[in-house]
Write a protein that holds these residues in place. Structure first.
Motif, PDB file in Angstrom:
ATOM      1  N   ASN A 173       0.713  -1.218  -0.121  1.00  0.00           N
ATOM      2  CA  ASN A 173      -0.027  -0.033   0.039  1.00  0.00           C
ATOM      3  C   ASN A 173       0.866   1.145  -0.107  1.00  0.00           C
ATOM      4  O   ASN A 173       0.943   2.088   0.895  1.00  0.00           O
ATOM      5  CB  ASN A 173      -0.689  -0.004   1.213  1.00  0.00           C
ATOM      6  N   PRO A 174       1.663   1.533  -1.200  1.00  0.00           N
ATOM      7  CA  PRO A 174       2.470   2.640  -1.158  1.00  0.00           C
ATOM      8  C   PRO A 174       1.837   3.836  -1.003  1.00  0.00           C
ATOM      9  O   PRO A 174       2.268   4.822  -1.076  1.00  0.00           O
ATOM     10  CB  PRO A 174       3.530   2.521  -2.359  1.00  0.00           C
ATOM     11  N   SER A 175       0.639   4.051  -1.500  1.00  0.00           N
ATOM     12  CA  SER A 175      -0.253   5.155  -1.731  1.00  0.00           C
ATOM     13  C   SER A 175      -0.436   6.086  -0.207  1.00  0.00           C
ATOM     14  O   SER A 175      -0.825   7.052  -0.177  1.00  0.00           O
ATOM     15  CB  SER A 175      -1.684   4.698  -2.073  1.00  0.00           C
ATOM     16  N   ASN A 201      -7.688  -6.106  -1.493  1.00  0.00           N
ATOM     17  CA  ASN A 201      -6.801  -7.289  -1.807  1.00  0.00           C
ATOM     18  C   ASN A 201      -5.391  -7.023  -1.358  1.00  0.00           C
ATOM     19  O   ASN A 201      -4.714  -7.859  -0.759  1.00  0.00           O
ATOM     20  CB  ASN A 201      -7.130  -7.957  -3.327  1.00  0.00           C
ATOM     21  N   LYS A 202      -4.820  -5.979  -1.774  1.00  0.00           N
ATOM     22  CA  LYS A 202      -3.464  -5.487  -1.635  1.00  0.00           C
ATOM     23  C   LYS A 202      -3.430  -5.335   0.110  1.00  0.00           C
ATOM     24  O   LYS A 202      -2.431  -5.649   0.583  1.00  0.00           O
ATOM     25  CB  LYS A 202      -3.303  -4.054  -2.082  1.00  0.00           C
ATOM     26  N   GLY A 203      -4.372  -4.954   0.751  1.00  0.00           N
ATOM     27  CA  GLY A 203      -4.618  -4.518   2.350  1.00  0.00           C
ATOM     28  C   GLY A 203      -4.169  -6.115   2.878  1.00  0.00           C
ATOM     29  O   GLY A 203      -3.706  -6.143   3.983  1.00  0.00           O
ATOM     30  N   ARG A 204      -5.044  -7.020   2.378  1.00  0.00           N
ATOM     31  CA  ARG A 204      -4.681  -8.264   3.138  1.00  0.00           C
ATOM     32  C   ARG A 204      -3.455  -8.802   2.985  1.00  0.00           C
ATOM     33  O   ARG A 204      -3.000  -9.812   3.579  1.00  0.00           O
ATOM     34  CB  ARG A 204      -5.818  -9.295   2.365  1.00  0.00           C
ATOM     35  N   GLU A 205      -2.846  -8.700   1.467  1.00  0.00           N
ATOM     36  CA  GLU A 205      -1.620  -9.220   1.447  1.00  0.00           C
ATOM     37  C   GLU A 205      -0.420  -8.407   2.457  1.00  0.00           C
ATOM     38  O   GLU A 205       0.458  -9.127   2.885  1.00  0.00           O
ATOM     39  CB  GLU A 205      -0.987  -8.944  -0.229  1.00  0.00           C
TER      40      GLU A 205
END
Length: 212
Positions: A30-32, A172-176
């Motif tokens: 989550n680079p944002s 999905n990225k957050g779960r990763e």
């Protein structure tokens, strides 16, 4: 208005997942999210931990949404409130944007709790912060909901659909990211445990030498 919902099961105990959730940022998935400020954190008389944070983010709005609503800024702010109940084993997190609220609003709600098929494990105080000795087979269920509303444009339903897809991708990225944090924390624990064992062996060897 669009309502997006999702459910996900982590193959980790609730204590592990909630600890990781509180240390989620920064992470490479989550680079944002470019900044996190804790505005308030306290424990109420019932033992629940309340946290209020401000997230600085390069908000993931599709470019077409930015152009149609005339948003030229990229840095936006999100407020986040969470409540952790170590007795009932629940963590509820609510977030909402505080930038562009006259154009678009996204209200999210996440709830972490032990999988209903898992046996209840008694826990007291703030012991949920430590997950070293919990059953590795325990699981945690995460339910998510996001309410998306785009205002003041004729194609709001279309834009809300685009943002719904973006939120799904970010989830999905957050779960990763949580899995990444959990792996990192587990590695730190293993390193600490190995170091402690090494120090203990050295102390025992020294004591045995002195006795001789």
């Amino acid at each position: 208005m669009k309502i997006w919902t999702s459910e996900h099961v982590f193959d980790h105990p609730w204590e592990t997942v909630t600890t990781a959730a509180m240390q989620k940022y920064p992470n490479p998935m989550n680079p944002s999210v470019i900044g996190v400020d804790v505005l308030d954190r306290h424990i109420d008389p019932s033992g629940k931990l309340h946290s209020h944070r401000l997230l600085s983010t390069e908000w993931g709005m599709p470019s077409i949404v930015k152009s149609l609503i005339g948003a030229c800024r990229t840095k936006t702010y999100v407020q986040e409130h969470s409540v952790v109940d170590p007795v009932k084993k629940t963590m509820e997190l609510k977030s909402s944007n505080i930038s562009f609220t006259n154009l678009v609003s996204v209200d999210e709600r996440l709830i972490y709790k032990p999988h209903p098929q898992e046996p209840e494990n008694a826990i007291s105080g703030l012991a949920w912060l430590s997950f070293c000795h919990h059953d590795a087979t325990a699981r945690t269920i995460l339910t998510q909901e996001a309410i998306i509303s785009v205002k003041g444009v004729s194609v709001s339903s279309y834009l809300e659909g685009l943002m719904e897809n973006t939120i799904s991708s970010n989830a999905n990225k957050g779960r990763e990211a949580l899995e990444w944090v959990i792996s990192k924390l587990n590695a730190e624990i293993e390193e600490f445990t190995a170091s402690a064992r090494g120090s203990m062996r050295t102390s025992m060897a020294a004591a045995a030498f002195v006795e001789k």
